[in-house]
Structure formats: C-alpha cells, structure tokens
Design an enzyme around this catalytic site. Structure first.
Site, PDB file in Angstrom:
ATOM      1  N   GLU A  34       0.828  -1.126  -0.147  1.00  0.00           N
ATOM      2  CA  GLU A  34      -0.092  -0.039   0.114  1.00  0.00           C
ATOM      3  C   GLU A  34       0.929   1.371  -0.063  1.00  0.00           C
ATOM      4  O   GLU A  34       1.896   1.289   0.664  1.00  0.00           O
ATOM      5  CB  GLU A  34      -0.836  -0.052   1.345  1.00  0.00           C
ATOM      6  CG  GLU A  34      -1.698   1.246   1.576  1.00  0.00           C
ATOM      7  CD  GLU A  34      -2.395   1.104   2.953  1.00  0.00           C
ATOM      8  OE1 GLU A  34      -1.502   0.939   3.877  1.00  0.00           O
ATOM      9  OE2 GLU A  34      -3.599   1.482   2.991  1.00  0.00           O
ATOM     10  N   HIS A  36       2.530   4.606   0.910  1.00  0.00           N
ATOM     11  CA  HIS A  36       2.787   5.257   2.189  1.00  0.00           C
ATOM     12  C   HIS A  36       3.700   6.582   1.922  1.00  0.00           C
ATOM     13  O   HIS A  36       4.644   6.765   2.374  1.00  0.00           O
ATOM     14  CB  HIS A  36       3.779   4.280   3.096  1.00  0.00           C
ATOM     15  CG  HIS A  36       2.732   3.299   4.018  1.00  0.00           C
ATOM     16  ND1 HIS A  36       2.260   2.306   3.361  1.00  0.00           N
ATOM     17  CD2 HIS A  36       2.663   3.261   5.230  1.00  0.00           C
ATOM     18  CE1 HIS A  36       1.479   1.536   4.278  1.00  0.00           C
ATOM     19  NE2 HIS A  36       1.551   1.995   5.420  1.00  0.00           N
ATOM     20  N   ASP A  45       3.819  -1.506   5.884  1.00  0.00           N
ATOM     21  CA  ASP A  45       2.816  -2.190   6.834  1.00  0.00           C
ATOM     22  C   ASP A  45       3.604  -3.713   7.147  1.00  0.00           C
ATOM     23  O   ASP A  45       3.484  -4.183   8.222  1.00  0.00           O
ATOM     24  CB  ASP A  45       1.414  -2.343   6.485  1.00  0.00           C
ATOM     25  CG  ASP A  45       0.720  -1.112   6.488  1.00  0.00           C
ATOM     26  OD1 ASP A  45       1.315   0.166   7.034  1.00  0.00           O
ATOM     27  OD2 ASP A  45      -0.382  -0.831   6.058  1.00  0.00           O
ATOM     28  N   HIS A 120      -1.928  -3.420   9.496  1.00  0.00           N
ATOM     29  CA  HIS A 120      -2.600  -2.638   8.516  1.00  0.00           C
ATOM     30  C   HIS A 120      -4.193  -2.434   8.988  1.00  0.00           C
ATOM     31  O   HIS A 120      -4.624  -3.589   8.980  1.00  0.00           O
ATOM     32  CB  HIS A 120      -2.481  -3.420   7.220  1.00  0.00           C
ATOM     33  CG  HIS A 120      -3.404  -2.999   6.026  1.00  0.00           C
ATOM     34  ND1 HIS A 120      -3.275  -1.357   5.458  1.00  0.00           N
ATOM     35  CD2 HIS A 120      -4.307  -3.308   5.351  1.00  0.00           C
ATOM     36  CE1 HIS A 120      -4.073  -1.470   4.549  1.00  0.00           C
ATOM     37  NE2 HIS A 120      -4.632  -2.565   4.378  1.00  0.00           N
ATOM     38  N   GLU A 122      -6.846  -1.746   7.930  1.00  0.00           N
ATOM     39  CA  GLU A 122      -8.026  -2.243   7.402  1.00  0.00           C
ATOM     40  C   GLU A 122      -8.031  -3.913   7.360  1.00  0.00           C
ATOM     41  O   GLU A 122      -9.328  -4.388   6.811  1.00  0.00           O
ATOM     42  CB  GLU A 122      -8.189  -2.036   5.808  1.00  0.00           C
ATOM     43  CG  GLU A 122      -8.151  -0.562   5.535  1.00  0.00           C
ATOM     44  CD  GLU A 122      -6.899   0.331   5.547  1.00  0.00           C
ATOM     45  OE1 GLU A 122      -5.996  -0.057   6.391  1.00  0.00           O
ATOM     46  OE2 GLU A 122      -6.879   1.351   4.878  1.00  0.00           O
ATOM     47  N   HIS A 175      -1.164   7.782   9.179  1.00  0.00           N
ATOM     48  CA  HIS A 175      -0.701   6.721   8.019  1.00  0.00           C
ATOM     49  C   HIS A 175       0.535   7.474   7.357  1.00  0.00           C
ATOM     50  O   HIS A 175       0.439   8.618   6.794  1.00  0.00           O
ATOM     51  CB  HIS A 175      -1.869   6.566   6.815  1.00  0.00           C
ATOM     52  CG  HIS A 175      -1.363   5.821   5.587  1.00  0.00           C
ATOM     53  ND1 HIS A 175      -1.372   4.589   5.914  1.00  0.00           N
ATOM     54  CD2 HIS A 175      -1.020   6.394   4.617  1.00  0.00           C
ATOM     55  CE1 HIS A 175      -0.860   4.151   4.554  1.00  0.00           C
ATOM     56  NE2 HIS A 175      -0.823   5.125   3.791  1.00  0.00           N
ATOM     57  N   GLU A 180       4.576   5.798  11.893  1.00  0.00           N
ATOM     58  CA  GLU A 180       5.313   4.594  11.049  1.00  0.00           C
ATOM     59  C   GLU A 180       6.701   4.916  10.391  1.00  0.00           C
ATOM     60  O   GLU A 180       7.676   4.288  10.147  1.00  0.00           O
ATOM     61  CB  GLU A 180       4.415   4.363   9.811  1.00  0.00           C
ATOM     62  CG  GLU A 180       3.297   3.715  10.231  1.00  0.00           C
ATOM     63  CD  GLU A 180       2.412   3.247   8.953  1.00  0.00           C
ATOM     64  OE1 GLU A 180       1.619   2.078   8.791  1.00  0.00           O
ATOM     65  OE2 GLU A 180       1.741   4.166   8.338  1.00  0.00           O
TER      66      GLU A 180
HETATM   67 ZN    ZN Z   1       1.112   1.808   7.173  1.00  0.00          ZN
HETATM   68 MN    MN Z   2      -1.814   0.227   5.983  1.00  0.00          MN
END
Ligand code: ZN
Ligand code: MN
Length: 256
Positions: A34, A36, A45, A120, A122, A175, A180
């Site tokens: 995904e 970032h 992630d 992650h 989701e 995010h 992170e």
């Molecule tokens: Zn992430």
């Molecule tokens: Mn994520």
C-alpha cells in the site's frame, strides 16, 4: 540468512521438536502492499509488523510464520485509498480464507497458541472472520487459542507524549506519518527518504465514507498527517515500548 526465529528458516525436525517440548507461540505478521507517501516503501505495513513480530518472538521464544504481504483494500480515511499506483489489495473474503487456512494447518501440527500481529488497520475484521471460521472448523474441543492485535494499540500514553510533544493527531491519520516513519527509521533506515517527506495535512475527512470515494479529500502525496518530527530515536522508543507491552500480553495469556 538463517534466523532461528523464522519458521521458514528451520527444518521440520526442529519445528516438531519445538512444538512438542515448548509452549510454542506462532506469530503471523499481517501487512499490506500500500502507498505510504513518497518517503516510505509500499511494503511498510508488512515490514513493520514483521519486525515487531520478530522482536516479540525473540523475547518470548516464539516462532514467526511468513508474513501476509497483502492486505484488505486501502480506505481513504486511514490508508489513502485504492487509487494510488502500487496499492495492491485482497478482497476481504480472500484474506479471511488465508487466515483460516493457516490457523487450521498450524492446529493440525499441534500448535496451540497463535498471535496475529496486524500492521494494516483495514485487515482487522477480515482477520477476525478468519479466526472465527477456523475456531468453528476446529470445534469446541480444540485447545487452540488465538490472539489478534494491532501493534500501535500498545503505544502507551507516556510514549505518545514523548513522540507527539505538540499533541497526538490520532491513529486514523497516522498513515505514513510520525509513528510509521519513526519505526521505519529504527528498523529499516535504508528504506526511508527523509528528504521526500511532504508537508501535507492533516487531512480533513467527513465522518462517513462514499463509494466511489471522493479522492479530492485525500492529500495527493498519500500522507494523511505530516511525518515531520519523525526520528530514529522516537522509533527506538516506540519499538522498545510496544514490543515489551506485547510480550507482556503474550506471557499473560499464553504462559501464565
Ligand atoms: Zn501503514
Ligand atoms: Mn496500511
């Protein structure tokens, strides 16, 4: 490289010995592929939950199964959304079935303790569904116990105060931001491009989702709140505190 904490690095003979003679916990890191932002890699992630799982597994003498490198579809309000090039996601059903299959297989080999380390946001309900379905498959008499956690939930207030001296924007906007980016600087400094951190955000979203999504609400960089303020020192602090708190939960639930 042989890393004895990784299930994929040991032989079946060693695996059999560890399951038979230890109260073994098998960790399953669950990530995504995904966007970032421009400064972090697509695998952030997956990389972070793997690093957290390895640290915790070393602390409790557990074993880390191969990471789930794909996750459920990125949502605009927490991951930026599916429209970014490279964001490559699973249908929820697929993720649940993968989780279900792995649990059933580990249970077949007499593993009694499994911990999903989710990196992650989701993923969480689809992992939960996979766990629920596997427990139903295995039946009431199975001795298996499963933990599922999102690693950032283990950040305590003291750590958050040190990492965000000007106030914490909340996990939904974290995010590709300070947490992170700091953790990536700690675990994988070569993969972070500090010079490319954008100054977007914080993103402002309504309290609902629309389908198809209104991508004009998502900062063009994919970063939902600024990653400025990230540092390897904050990463080390976060990593140490999160891992010791997760290890304590594992000890409490599986070893006490
Ligand atoms: Zn992430
Ligand atoms: Mn994520």
């Amino acid at each position: 490289m042989i890393d004895p904490v990784m299930m994929s690095s040991i032989s079946w003979v060693e695996f059999q010995r560890r399951v038979a003679h230890e109260n073994l916990v098998v960790f399953i890191p669950c990530g995504s592929l995904e966007q970032h932002g421009p400064h972090l890699p697509l695998g952030t992630d997956a990389l972070l939950c793997t690093a957290v799982a390895q640290s915790v597994a070393r602390a409790v003498n557990g074993l880390v199964a191969p990471t789930l490198n794909y996750g459920y579809k990125s949502q605009p309000r927490c991951g930026g959304g599916q429209h970014f090039p490279g964001t490559t996601s699973l249908d929820g059903h697929s993720l649940s079935q993968i989780a279900r299959d792995i649990i059933r297989e580990l249970a077949r080999h007499q593993v009694r303790h499994i911990a999903f380390i989710d990196g992650h946001y989701e993923n969480q309900w689809f992992l939960t569904e996979g766990i629920e379905l596997a427990m139903r498959d295995l039946g009431k008499t199975a001795e298996l116990r499963v933990m599922r956690l999102e690693y950032w939930d283990f950040c305590n207030e003291e750590t958050l105060k040190e990492v965000f001296p000007d106030g914490f924007p909340g996990f939904a906007l974290e995010h590709a931001a300070v947490i992170e980016t700091s953790l990536m600087l700690h675990y994988y400094p070569d993969l972070v491009h500090l010079d490319l951190i954008p100054s977007d955000g914080p993103a402002k979203f309504p309290a609902y989702d629309l389908y198809p999504p209104d991508i004009s609400l998502v900062p063009a960089s994919g970063v939902l709140s600024s990653a400025r303020g990230a540092s390897p020192q904050k990463g080390a602090l976060l990593a140490t505190q999160i891992c010791s708190s997760i290890a304590a939960a594992i000890e409490r639930e599986f070893y006490a």
